[in-house]
Design a protein around this motif. Sequence first.
Motif, PDB file in Angstrom:
ATOM      1  N   SER A 165       0.828  -1.210   0.000  1.00 48.82           N
ATOM      2  CA  SER A 165       0.000   0.000   0.000  1.00 48.82           C
ATOM      3  C   SER A 165       0.863   1.261   0.000  1.00 48.82           C
ATOM      4  O   SER A 165       0.576   2.224  -0.718  1.00 48.82           O
ATOM      5  N   LEU A 166       1.935   1.253   0.802  1.00 50.80           N
ATOM      6  CA  LEU A 166       2.810   2.425   0.871  1.00 50.80           C
ATOM      7  C   LEU A 166       3.530   2.679  -0.454  1.00 50.80           C
ATOM      8  O   LEU A 166       3.757   3.839  -0.828  1.00 50.80           O
ATOM      9  N   ALA A 167       3.886   1.589  -1.154  1.00 50.72           N
ATOM     10  CA  ALA A 167       4.628   1.727  -2.415  1.00 50.72           C
ATOM     11  C   ALA A 167       3.722   1.688  -3.636  1.00 50.72           C
ATOM     12  O   ALA A 167       4.220   1.771  -4.765  1.00 50.72           O
ATOM     13  N   SER A 168       2.406   1.546  -3.423  1.00 49.55           N
ATOM     14  CA  SER A 168       1.456   1.382  -4.538  1.00 49.55           C
ATOM     15  C   SER A 168       1.877   0.216  -5.431  1.00 49.55           C
ATOM     16  O   SER A 168       1.799   0.289  -6.655  1.00 49.55           O
ATOM     17  N   SER A 169       2.346  -0.864  -4.799  1.00 50.50           N
ATOM     18  CA  SER A 169       2.837  -2.030  -5.520  1.00 50.50           C
ATOM     19  C   SER A 169       1.764  -3.106  -5.588  1.00 50.50           C
ATOM     20  O   SER A 169       1.431  -3.740  -4.584  1.00 50.50           O
ATOM     21  N   THR A 170       1.232  -3.335  -6.784  1.00 47.44           N
ATOM     22  CA  THR A 170       0.232  -4.387  -6.934  1.00 47.44           C
ATOM     23  C   THR A 170       0.848  -5.771  -6.720  1.00 47.44           C
ATOM     24  O   THR A 170       0.157  -6.692  -6.273  1.00 47.44           O
ATOM     25  N   ALA A 171       2.136  -5.918  -7.027  1.00 50.74           N
ATOM     26  CA  ALA A 171       2.801  -7.200  -6.816  1.00 50.74           C
ATOM     27  C   ALA A 171       2.852  -7.542  -5.329  1.00 50.74           C
ATOM     28  O   ALA A 171       2.554  -8.673  -4.929  1.00 50.74           O
ATOM     29  N   LEU A 172       3.221  -6.562  -4.510  1.00 51.13           N
ATOM     30  CA  LEU A 172       3.282  -6.808  -3.074  1.00 51.13           C
ATOM     31  C   LEU A 172       1.900  -7.008  -2.472  1.00 51.13           C
ATOM     32  O   LEU A 172       1.714  -7.845  -1.583  1.00 51.13           O
ATOM     33  N   ILE A 173       0.917  -6.253  -2.940  1.00 46.27           N
ATOM     34  CA  ILE A 173      -0.448  -6.434  -2.445  1.00 46.27           C
ATOM     35  C   ILE A 173      -0.950  -7.832  -2.817  1.00 46.27           C
ATOM     36  O   ILE A 173      -1.561  -8.533  -2.000  1.00 46.27           O
ATOM     37  N   GLY A 174      -0.666  -8.254  -4.054  1.00 47.20           N
ATOM     38  CA  GLY A 174      -1.024  -9.601  -4.462  1.00 47.20           C
ATOM     39  C   GLY A 174      -0.310 -10.653  -3.630  1.00 47.20           C
ATOM     40  O   GLY A 174      -0.892 -11.687  -3.274  1.00 47.20           O
ATOM     41  N   PHE A 175       0.946 -10.398  -3.294  1.00 48.35           N
ATOM     42  CA  PHE A 175       1.717 -11.307  -2.445  1.00 48.35           C
ATOM     43  C   PHE A 175       1.079 -11.410  -1.064  1.00 48.35           C
ATOM     44  O   PHE A 175       0.975 -12.502  -0.491  1.00 48.35           O
ATOM     45  N   GLY A 176       0.625 -10.267  -0.546  1.00 46.64           N
ATOM     46  CA  GLY A 176      -0.043 -10.273   0.751  1.00 46.64           C
ATOM     47  C   GLY A 176      -1.354 -11.029   0.712  1.00 46.64           C
ATOM     48  O   GLY A 176      -1.677 -11.785   1.645  1.00 46.64           O
ATOM     49  N   LEU A 177      -2.124 -10.856  -0.359  1.00 47.86           N
ATOM     50  CA  LEU A 177      -3.382 -11.588  -0.496  1.00 47.86           C
ATOM     51  C   LEU A 177      -3.131 -13.083  -0.660  1.00 47.86           C
ATOM     52  O   LEU A 177      -3.913 -13.911  -0.172  1.00 47.86           O
ATOM     53  N   ASP A 178      -2.035 -13.440  -1.331  1.00 48.63           N
ATOM     54  CA  ASP A 178      -1.666 -14.853  -1.419  1.00 48.63           C
ATOM     55  C   ASP A 178      -1.419 -15.425  -0.029  1.00 48.63           C
ATOM     56  O   ASP A 178      -1.789 -16.562   0.267  1.00 48.63           O
ATOM     57  N   SER A 179      -0.808 -14.622   0.845  1.00 52.85           N
ATOM     58  CA  SER A 179      -0.563 -15.078   2.215  1.00 52.85           C
ATOM     59  C   SER A 179      -1.872 -15.289   2.963  1.00 52.85           C
ATOM     60  O   SER A 179      -1.999 -16.221   3.763  1.00 52.85           O
ATOM     61  N   VAL A 180      -2.850 -14.409   2.698  1.00 51.03           N
ATOM     62  CA  VAL A 180      -4.175 -14.586   3.313  1.00 51.03           C
ATOM     63  C   VAL A 180      -4.796 -15.895   2.837  1.00 51.03           C
ATOM     64  O   VAL A 180      -5.374 -16.657   3.631  1.00 51.03           O
ATOM     65  N   ILE A 181      -4.674 -16.194   1.533  1.00 50.48           N
ATOM     66  CA  ILE A 181      -5.195 -17.446   0.988  1.00 50.48           C
ATOM     67  C   ILE A 181      -4.454 -18.635   1.589  1.00 50.48           C
ATOM     68  O   ILE A 181      -5.048 -19.672   1.914  1.00 50.48           O
ATOM     69  N   GLU A 182      -3.152 -18.494   1.760  1.00 54.31           N
ATOM     70  CA  GLU A 182      -2.353 -19.558   2.375  1.00 54.31           C
ATOM     71  C   GLU A 182      -2.821 -19.830   3.800  1.00 54.31           C
ATOM     72  O   GLU A 182      -2.867 -20.985   4.246  1.00 54.31           O
ATOM     73  N   VAL A 183      -3.173 -18.782   4.525  1.00 52.25           N
ATOM     74  CA  VAL A 183      -3.688 -18.951   5.886  1.00 52.25           C
ATOM     75  C   VAL A 183      -4.993 -19.743   5.857  1.00 52.25           C
ATOM     76  O   VAL A 183      -5.212 -20.643   6.678  1.00 52.25           O
ATOM     77  N   SER A 184      -5.874 -19.431   4.900  1.00 53.47           N
ATOM     78  CA  SER A 184      -7.144 -20.149   4.815  1.00 53.47           C
ATOM     79  C   SER A 184      -6.920 -21.619   4.479  1.00 53.47           C
ATOM     80  O   SER A 184      -7.615 -22.505   4.998  1.00 53.47           O
ATOM     81  N   SER A 185      -5.943 -21.895   3.620  1.00 53.30           N
ATOM     82  CA  SER A 185      -5.627 -23.275   3.265  1.00 53.30           C
ATOM     83  C   SER A 185      -5.081 -24.038   4.467  1.00 53.30           C
ATOM     84  O   SER A 185      -5.493 -25.161   4.758  1.00 53.30           O
ATOM     85  N   ALA A 186      -4.132 -23.424   5.180  1.00 57.79           N
ATOM     86  CA  ALA A 186      -3.557 -24.072   6.360  1.00 57.79           C
ATOM     87  C   ALA A 186      -4.615 -24.260   7.439  1.00 57.79           C
ATOM     88  O   ALA A 186      -4.620 -25.265   8.164  1.00 57.79           O
ATOM     89  N   ALA A 187      -5.543 -23.295   7.555  1.00 53.65           N
ATOM     90  CA  ALA A 187      -6.610 -23.408   8.543  1.00 53.65           C
ATOM     91  C   ALA A 187      -7.519 -24.588   8.221  1.00 53.65           C
ATOM     92  O   ALA A 187      -7.997 -25.286   9.128  1.00 53.65           O
ATOM     93  N   ALA A 188      -7.752 -24.826   6.922  1.00 59.43           N
ATOM     94  CA  ALA A 188      -8.582 -25.967   6.520  1.00 59.43           C
ATOM     95  C   ALA A 188      -7.922 -27.276   6.932  1.00 59.43           C
ATOM     96  O   ALA A 188      -8.588 -28.210   7.408  1.00 59.43           O
ATOM     97  N   VAL A 189      -6.610 -27.363   6.748  1.00 58.60           N
ATOM     98  CA  VAL A 189      -5.894 -28.574   7.146  1.00 58.60           C
ATOM     99  C   VAL A 189      -5.865 -28.702   8.661  1.00 58.60           C
ATOM    100  O   VAL A 189      -6.020 -29.804   9.221  1.00 58.60           O
ATOM    101  N   ALA A 190      -5.686 -27.580   9.373  1.00 61.49           N
ATOM    102  CA  ALA A 190      -5.709 -27.613  10.836  1.00 61.49           C
ATOM    103  C   ALA A 190      -7.060 -28.100  11.337  1.00 61.49           C
ATOM    104  O   ALA A 190      -7.137 -28.864  12.307  1.00 61.49           O
ATOM    105  N   TRP A 191      -8.132 -27.650  10.685  1.00 58.61           N
ATOM    106  CA  TRP A 191      -9.483 -28.102  11.058  1.00 58.61           C
ATOM    107  C   TRP A 191      -9.614 -29.606  10.851  1.00 58.61           C
ATOM    108  O   TRP A 191     -10.148 -30.322  11.709  1.00 58.61           O
TER     109      TRP A 191
END
Length: 232
Positions: free
Chosen positions: A43-69
Amino acid sequence: MTATSLGPGPDRREALTRRIRLLVGATLAYNAVEAAVALTAGSLASSTALIGFGLDSVIEVSSAAAVAWQFSARDHADREARERRALRVIAVSFYALALYVTVDSLRALTGSGEAGHSIPGIVLAALSLAVMPFLSAAQRRAGRELGSATAVADSQQTLLCTYLSAVVLLGLLANWLLGWTWADPVAALTVAALAVKEGRDAWQGKGCCAPDAAGRHPAPDACGCGPGCACC
């Protein structure tokens, strides 16, 4: 031809289950921090690549949470019953990531914004590139030995995060050092194609050659793992 190797015994199965729980917990914690840092820096750098990377991490959390469940169930039969639903969550996560990366890459290629430089983003991508392969490999080994398609599918998502880390790192460095603003979106489209493949495999349950009730593993062609599958 059908292999006749026996699956792990009850004690080994419980040990592998505990290991997967620990690895999933570590993945959840790391990706939560990664998401916060990447989204802030992007957000600070207006970098869509970094924002996409952050959203990928959110998706990764949801995937790991599914396995944890799935692995929060104490009974082995209950864990197996939860596996298909967990695989669906992981597959949808892959598809969502592919859609976002594709749209965002096309926007970047058509000149809908130019990112600034982000040293914190470069450091984060380099750190993830070093950490993620180890988490992915450890979980994949445990998941294959246990015969858990969800654990292997989640490890593949972690591996995809490694590829995305490399893409983001190269894109940020190319933008910073060479001014090549097109490098990141072009490479990211490759990651999107890989995400679609992994999502399809997870949806079809091709993450691992899970043994049947008698402990027999199917032939590689039947489970989709290929000749090199560690559990076939």
